[in-house]
Design a protein around this motif. Structure first.
Motif, PDB file in Angstrom:
ATOM      1  N   SER A  42       5.597 -55.852 -47.933  1.00 14.83           N
ATOM      2  CA  SER A  42       5.982 -54.808 -46.983  1.00 14.83           C
ATOM      3  C   SER A  42       7.040 -53.859 -47.564  1.00 14.83           C
ATOM      4  O   SER A  42       7.034 -52.662 -47.274  1.00 14.83           O
ATOM      5  N   THR A  43       7.905 -54.386 -48.423  1.00 13.66           N
ATOM      6  CA  THR A  43       8.906 -53.522 -49.072  1.00 13.66           C
ATOM      7  C   THR A  43       8.216 -52.572 -50.053  1.00 13.66           C
ATOM      8  O   THR A  43       8.528 -51.370 -50.103  1.00 13.66           O
ATOM      9  N   ASP A  44       7.268 -53.120 -50.806  1.00 11.21           N
ATOM     10  CA  ASP A  44       6.533 -52.287 -51.769  1.00 11.21           C
ATOM     11  C   ASP A  44       5.774 -51.176 -51.045  1.00 11.21           C
ATOM     12  O   ASP A  44       5.688 -50.050 -51.537  1.00 11.21           O
ATOM     13  N   ALA A  45       5.203 -51.527 -49.890  1.00 15.64           N
ATOM     14  CA  ALA A  45       4.358 -50.571 -49.165  1.00 15.64           C
ATOM     15  C   ALA A  45       5.157 -49.325 -48.774  1.00 15.64           C
ATOM     16  O   ALA A  45       4.635 -48.203 -48.817  1.00 15.64           O
ATOM     17  N   VAL A  46       6.427 -49.523 -48.427  1.00 14.51           N
ATOM     18  CA  VAL A  46       7.274 -48.383 -48.056  1.00 14.51           C
ATOM     19  C   VAL A  46       7.441 -47.454 -49.265  1.00 14.51           C
ATOM     20  O   VAL A  46       7.267 -46.237 -49.166  1.00 14.51           O
ATOM     21  N   GLN A  47       7.732 -48.066 -50.412  1.00 13.15           N
ATOM     22  CA  GLN A  47       7.932 -47.243 -51.608  1.00 13.15           C
ATOM     23  C   GLN A  47       6.616 -46.611 -52.064  1.00 13.15           C
ATOM     24  O   GLN A  47       6.592 -45.469 -52.525  1.00 13.15           O
ATOM     25  N   TRP A  48       5.540 -47.347 -51.894  1.00 13.74           N
ATOM     26  CA  TRP A  48       4.222 -46.792 -52.250  1.00 13.74           C
ATOM     27  C   TRP A  48       3.976 -45.501 -51.466  1.00 13.74           C
ATOM     28  O   TRP A  48       3.535 -44.489 -52.022  1.00 13.74           O
ATOM     29  N   ASN A  49       4.290 -45.544 -50.180  1.00  9.84           N
ATOM     30  CA  ASN A  49       4.086 -44.357 -49.343  1.00  9.84           C
ATOM     31  C   ASN A  49       4.923 -43.176 -49.811  1.00  9.84           C
ATOM     32  O   ASN A  49       4.467 -42.026 -49.750  1.00  9.84           O
ATOM     33  N   VAL A  50       6.140 -43.481 -50.268  1.00 11.51           N
ATOM     34  CA  VAL A  50       6.992 -42.406 -50.774  1.00 11.51           C
ATOM     35  C   VAL A  50       6.326 -41.733 -51.985  1.00 11.51           C
ATOM     36  O   VAL A  50       6.199 -40.508 -52.049  1.00 11.51           O
ATOM     37  N   PHE A  51       5.847 -42.564 -52.925  1.00  8.21           N
ATOM     38  CA  PHE A  51       5.181 -42.009 -54.109  1.00  8.21           C
ATOM     39  C   PHE A  51       3.898 -41.275 -53.724  1.00  8.21           C
ATOM     40  O   PHE A  51       3.623 -40.179 -54.211  1.00  8.21           O
ATOM     41  N   ALA A  52       3.099 -41.910 -52.864  1.00  6.28           N
ATOM     42  CA  ALA A  52       1.799 -41.325 -52.510  1.00  6.28           C
ATOM     43  C   ALA A  52       1.982 -39.995 -51.781  1.00  6.28           C
ATOM     44  O   ALA A  52       1.231 -39.038 -52.016  1.00  6.28           O
ATOM     45  N   THR A  53       2.991 -39.927 -50.926  1.00  7.38           N
ATOM     46  CA  THR A  53       3.248 -38.692 -50.187  1.00  7.38           C
ATOM     47  C   THR A  53       3.687 -37.576 -51.140  1.00  7.38           C
ATOM     48  O   THR A  53       3.204 -36.437 -51.052  1.00  7.38           O
ATOM     49  N   ALA A  54       4.587 -37.936 -52.064  1.00  4.92           N
ATOM     50  CA  ALA A  54       5.051 -36.941 -53.037  1.00  4.92           C
ATOM     51  C   ALA A  54       3.877 -36.456 -53.889  1.00  4.92           C
ATOM     52  O   ALA A  54       3.730 -35.256 -54.155  1.00  4.92           O
TER      53      ALA A  54
END
Ligand code: HEC
Length: 195
Positions: free
Chosen positions: A104-116
């Motif tokens: 779940s922690t990774d998923a938050v950061q993944w979204n940050v990268f994917a959004t950027a």
């Protein structure tokens, strides 16, 4: 990757940690290890090893023979660098090995990268704190030489390679990537030295 450099990196980490532990609270300006710098060194060392081993294996055994060489955890370097204090992982939303699925922690950061990425912005490595751990995340972008195993069946991936991948990873999710795609992220986790 030079082994002595590895020991130097590890030595610097340990030295940094023991210095911050031995000073008395009154005199300390607790200096945190430079997680970004250490994380970058670890990623570079791991990636260099991966790249060289993979390249040598492809030359020797062909792409299909080299398929298992993309496993980061298969390398002595990971064992050398990873310890109780440091974990080295690669995480991906669309993973080949289910062990590389995001938590779940990774998923938050993944979204940050994917959004950027979707917005066409540059992807900035990030420090994320979780309990007694500090994670350093860095995006992994697909390059041209990755498509033989992560591109499209028939176009980039030969039938022989496709069948090797399918037999080892029946639920593979890591095909159909194009050059420049966000393929995954490095996750270097440090046990925090604050005691
Ligand atoms: C010879 C085939 C091959 C090549 C070339 C290859 N990979 Fe992989 N890749 C794999 C396999 C097999 C796995 C699963 C490894 C495991 O079991 O941990 C994998 C896993 C990964 C993962 C971990 C997430 C997941 O899907 O399990 C990432 C990230 C990744 N590869 C990125 C790359 C990048 C970037 C390149 C090019 C620089 C590349 N790979 C080149 C075969 C390959």
């Amino acid at each position: 990757m030079n082994k002595y450099l590895l020991f130097f990196i590890i030595g610097s980490i340990i030295a940094g940690i023991s210095v911050s532990c031995s000073q008395s609270p009154a005199t300390v300006t607790t200096k945190e290890p430079d997680y970004r710098r250490i994380g970058d060194s670890i990623i570079k060392a791991t990636f260099d090893t991966l790249r060289h081993t993979l390249g040598a294996s492809i030359q020797r055994d062909g792409v299909e023979g080299a398929v298992q060489f993309c496993n980061v955890n298969a390398y002595p370097i990971t064992a050398t660098l990873a310890s109780e204090n440091i974990l080295i992982r690669r995480v991906a939303n669309r993973y080949r090995n289910p062990q590389n699925a995001p938590d779940s922690t990774d998923a938050v950061q993944w979204n940050v990268f994917a959004t950027a990425k979707a917005a066409g912005d540059s992807l900035q490595p990030a420090i994320v704190r979780e309990n007694d751990r500090v994670h350093y995340y860095k995006p992994i972008i697909l390059q041209a030489n990755c498509t033989v195993c992560h591109g499209t069946n028939g176009k980039d991936i030969s039938p022989a390679v496709a069948s090797t991948i399918d037999s080892l990873y029946p639920n593979d999710n890591a095909k159909d990537f194009a050059v420049g795609d966000l393929r995954g992220m490095w996750k270097i986790s440090f046990l925090q030295a604050n005691h």
